[in-house]
Design a protein around this motif. Structure first.
Motif, short mmCIF file in Angstrom:
data_model
loop_
_atom_site.label_atom_id
_atom_site.label_comp_id
_atom_site.label_asym_id
_atom_site.label_seq_id
_atom_site.Cartn_x
_atom_site.Cartn_y
_atom_site.Cartn_z
N PRO A 147 0.80 -1.23 0.00
CA PRO A 147 0.00 0.00 0.00
C PRO A 147 0.83 1.27 0.00
N LEU A 148 2.05 1.21 0.52
CA LEU A 148 2.93 2.37 0.50
C LEU A 148 4.14 2.05 -0.37
N GLY A 149 4.50 3.01 -1.17
CA GLY A 149 5.65 2.81 -2.03
C GLY A 149 6.96 2.88 -1.27
N PRO A 150 8.03 2.41 -1.88
CA PRO A 150 9.34 2.44 -1.20
C PRO A 150 9.75 3.84 -0.77
N LEU A 151 9.43 4.85 -1.58
CA LEU A 151 9.80 6.22 -1.23
C LEU A 151 9.03 6.69 0.00
N VAL A 152 7.76 6.27 0.13
CA VAL A 152 6.96 6.66 1.31
C VAL A 152 7.53 6.02 2.56
N TRP A 153 7.86 4.71 2.48
CA TRP A 153 8.46 4.06 3.64
C TRP A 153 9.77 4.74 4.05
N THR A 154 10.56 5.12 3.09
CA THR A 154 11.82 5.80 3.39
C THR A 154 11.56 7.15 4.05
N ALA A 155 10.56 7.89 3.54
CA ALA A 155 10.24 9.20 4.13
C ALA A 155 9.75 9.06 5.57
N ILE A 156 8.97 7.99 5.88
CA ILE A 156 8.48 7.78 7.24
C ILE A 156 9.64 7.51 8.19
N LEU A 157 10.55 6.63 7.78
CA LEU A 157 11.71 6.33 8.63
C LEU A 157 12.57 7.56 8.84
N ALA A 158 12.74 8.37 7.79
CA ALA A 158 13.54 9.59 7.94
C ALA A 158 12.86 10.58 8.88
N ALA A 159 11.52 10.67 8.79
CA ALA A 159 10.80 11.59 9.68
C ALA A 159 10.91 11.15 11.13
N LEU A 160 10.87 9.82 11.40
CA LEU A 160 11.00 9.32 12.76
C LEU A 160 12.35 9.64 13.38
N LEU A 161 13.34 9.87 12.54
CA LEU A 161 14.67 10.23 13.04
C LEU A 161 14.85 11.75 13.12
N VAL A 162 14.33 12.44 12.12
CA VAL A 162 14.60 13.88 12.04
C VAL A 162 13.73 14.68 13.00
N VAL A 163 12.40 14.38 13.05
CA VAL A 163 11.49 15.20 13.86
C VAL A 163 11.84 15.14 15.35
N PRO A 164 11.99 13.96 15.97
CA PRO A 164 12.38 13.96 17.39
C PRO A 164 13.71 14.64 17.64
N GLY A 165 14.66 14.46 16.70
CA GLY A 165 15.95 15.12 16.88
C GLY A 165 15.83 16.63 16.86
N MET A 166 15.02 17.15 15.96
CA MET A 166 14.83 18.60 15.91
C MET A 166 14.13 19.11 17.17
N VAL A 167 13.16 18.32 17.67
CA VAL A 167 12.46 18.74 18.89
C VAL A 167 13.42 18.79 20.07
N LEU A 168 14.25 17.78 20.23
CA LEU A 168 15.23 17.77 21.33
C LEU A 168 16.21 18.93 21.20
N LEU A 169 16.61 19.23 19.98
CA LEU A 169 17.53 20.34 19.77
C LEU A 169 16.87 21.67 20.16
N ARG B 68 11.68 12.75 28.90
CA ARG B 68 11.53 11.32 29.15
C ARG B 68 10.50 10.69 28.22
N ASN B 69 9.43 11.38 27.92
CA ASN B 69 8.38 10.83 27.06
C ASN B 69 8.63 11.04 25.57
N ASP B 70 9.52 11.98 25.21
CA ASP B 70 9.70 12.37 23.82
C ASP B 70 10.49 11.36 23.00
N THR B 71 11.24 10.50 23.65
CA THR B 71 12.12 9.58 22.93
C THR B 71 11.35 8.70 21.96
N PHE B 72 10.26 8.09 22.41
CA PHE B 72 9.45 7.22 21.54
C PHE B 72 8.05 7.79 21.31
N LEU B 73 7.87 9.08 21.60
CA LEU B 73 6.54 9.66 21.48
C LEU B 73 6.02 9.58 20.06
#
Length: 653
Positions: free
Chosen positions: A356-378, A395-400
């Protein structure tokens, strides 16, 4: 400059049978034969010779150069007049044959340079006339557009042996008579396939008093092969060739062999137009025709080339090697080879939940899971808040964001800009999960139909696949001669038993047995494969086979005839009209009622049925993999905690 030259005389001395050389000059009196018939020759050439054609004069040594200049000098021949004089001083038969062959080569070379010629043979020796006609056919000196004019004073009954050769050429015969007060010449033609009781046709006469006079409705040098006056019967060789030639359903063994199909319909149309009949025979070895290492030919091409039959129905692929043996008529079919394979059983892709999701969408989701929390912590480090609130958020933001994506519960305490970030993430997650769930529900009802072989490379890369190639075809000969590329690999695959030669009569049986099982593929022309699949659909109501996207070995095809036979150019003209006006293409489209039903069989179908474990085992693999990873991580955490506790205990002591 050529146009300003009235004539060019070229005299060559060669040897022919000695009877011609020993014939005395003017055996019937009245001077040389060309001198008597010169007026008739000039009248015929002036009327029928195209301006761009040259003239080649062949004599037996009884015609002097003075007579040639006197009689033929009245003609304006811009491309020149060449004279070949044959003498017989050498009595050695081998030397005679050699010199005659050399003369034929010289005349052919001159004809090729001139483009269009009229060959005039002057002799009162029947042996010389027969030899010149025989070598004109044997050496292919004259095509049908070129003309032969034989001049003699022999009576017609002495020239019966000329019928076979003269009837197959665009030839006329001038017989001269010396009367009391004037000369008269009768002009005859030999119609092809004349029965023994029929007479030679006198088309015109010439005299010193009346000049040239037509005796029938036929013109000089008529198109003898445009309409046969005597209705000859020809032998045509044919074999089953789906989509073109097929067995007649109404045929019984007690009847003559009968076929149906567009090409047979074309042959029947030609028979009606040209007034001939035909009967069909099969190839004795069941092959189309290939050249053996010893130079002999197999199949239908060999039968036509050896003049065992008159016409090869085919259609036959155009090939330079075959053109050495037979003549092709107008090309009326363009086709290419394709792979015919059996459709696999409908199945659900166990990893379909990823589709249901293309390879590019899966890649974008994984990238967002890394980039968004990192930007919030910064940003939290750059804009600190009160310690309790900051500690709770960190404490809650790591896997939020992962918890939100997986639709798990949480109790965040964000403030200000954190609410905007979190709200945007939740909206994106809601749209993404709803879209995924909807597509997944649709795709779980889809059954995929495998079509694994789309090119020769796909077949060669699968060691379990076997190729079934048309035996005795020009494509087979090309494969066996290949030294590089994919075709060389096909030839090598035959040595290990992965290539089978099959006849066209075996295609249907091979499809319904070996190809249907899935480990054999059939190599056939595209139109042929379409016809085979249409027949299967008509019998079963199902499309069980598919054709590959790749096509290879393109070819043009036509019927064939005997090498140098005038029947070929005559039939070619009519076939060209049938093709140009779209008649043959209409026959091809209307021959098979279900020809288009299985052109593009679906690669996926939709069913309403419950899912089995075999359809969704990929999801359980992911679940089991996640649990295994969690247990491994739990074990590592317990081990690490145990090591820390042990280390702290040792430090306390």
């Amino acid at each position: 400059m050529m146009a300003s030259v009235a004539a060019l005389l070229l005299i060559m001395i060669v040897a022919i049978p000695s009877s011609a050389a020993q014939l005395p000059r003017g055996p019937y009196g009245g001077g040389e034969t060309l001198g008597v018939a010169g007026g008739a020759v000039v009248a015929v050439l002036a009327r029928e010779r195209p301006p761009h054609c040259s003239v080649i004069l062949l004599t037996d040594g009884t015609t002097s150069a003075t007579t040639v200049f006197t009689e033929l000098g009245r003609l304006r021949i811009p491309l020149g007049l060449a004279t070949f004089e044959a003498t017989g001083e050498d009595k050695n038969p081998n030397m005679t044959e050699t010199r005659l062959s050399w003369m034929v080569d010289e005349v052919r070379r001159l004809r090729q340079v001139s483009g269009c010629v009229t060959l005039v043979v002057v002799s009162d020796d029947p042996a010389f006339l027969a030899a010149s006609a025989q070598w004109s056919l044997k050496g292919r000196l004259l095509t049908w557009s070129n003309k032969l004019l034989a001049v003699t004073r022999r009576p017609l009954q002495d020239l019966r042996h000329l019928y076979t050769s003269f009837s197959m050429m665009n030839a006329m015969l001038i017989i001269t008579n010396t009367l009391k007060d004037f000369f008269r010449c009768d002009i005859y033609i030999h119609l092809p396939y004349r029965p023994p009781e029929a007479q030679v046709v006198r088309v015109a006469s010439w005299s010193t008093i009346r000049g040239l006079t037509l005796a029938t409705h036929l013109p000089l040098f008529p198109e003898k092969f445009s309409k046969f006056a005597y209705g000859p019967s020809f032998v045509a060789v044919a074999m089953e060739y789906p989509s073109y030639v097929e067995g007649d359903p109404a045929w019984t063994p007690s009847q003559p062999l009968s076929f149906t199909g567009p090409v047979v319909r074309l042959l029947t149309l030609l028979a009606n137009n040209f007034n001939f009949t035909y009967f069909l025979v099969r190839s004795r070895d069941g092959q189309w025709g290939t050249k053996k290492p010893d130079g002999s030919w197999t199949g239908m091409v060999g039968m036509v080339g050896r003049k065992e039959v008159d016409i090869g129905v085919g259609p036959f692929s155009l090939s330079g090697v075959r053109a050495e043996m037979v003549d092709y008529m107008t090309l009326f079919v363009d086709d290419a080879l394709k792979i015919i394979g059996g459709l696999g059983r409908p199945e659900v892709d166990p990893w379909g939940f990823l589709l249901p999701l293309g390879p590019l969408v899966w890649t974008a989701i994984l990238a967002a899971l890394l980039v968004v929390p990192g930007m919030v912590l910064l940003l939290l480090f750059c804009f600190p808040r009160k310690a309790p609130q900051r500690d709770t958020w960190q404490r809650n933001d790591t896997f939020l964001y992962l918890r939100i994506l997986l639709q798990q519960d949480f109790r965040p305490e964000p403030r200000g800009w954190e609410r905007l970030v979190l709200g945007s993430w939740m909206v994106m997650t809601l749209v993404l999960t709803k879209s995924y769930a909807g597509n997944l529900m649709s795709m779980l009802a889809v059954r995929y139909i495998p079509q694994p072989y789309q090119s020769l490379r796909d077949v060669l890369d699968d060691p379990s696949a076997t190729l079934m190639w048309p035996g005795g075809s020009i494509s087979m000969q090309h494969v066996m001669a290949a030294t590089t590329g994919t075709f060389r690999e096909v030839r090598e695959a035959r040595t290990i038993g992965r290539v089978m030669w099959v006849k066209s009569t075996e295609y249907r049986k091979a499809m319904e047995t070996l190809v249907a099982e899935g480990h054999h593929v059939l190599i056939v022309e595209e139109n042929e494969g379409r016809s085979l699949r249409a027949d299967v659909f008509s019998d079963t109501g199902q499309c069980d086979f598919y054709s590959s996207r790749e096509h290879f070995f393109p070819s043009s095809m036509s019927m064939i005839g005997q090498k140098g036979h005038p029947l070929v150019p005559a039939l070619t003209k009519s076939i060209k009209f049938v093709k140009q006006f779209g008649i043959f293409d209409y026959w091809m489209r209307s021959f098979k009622v279900n020809a288009t039903r299985c052109l593009r069989p679906p690669s996926r179908i939709t069913l309403n049925s419950s899912l089995a474990f075999t359809n969704v085992w990929g999801m359980f693999v992911v679940l089991a993999g996640g649990h295994a990873s969690a247990l491994s991580l739990l074990f590592l955490e317990l081990l690490a905690a145990r090591l820390v506790q042990t280390q702290n205990s040792s430090l306390n002591y």
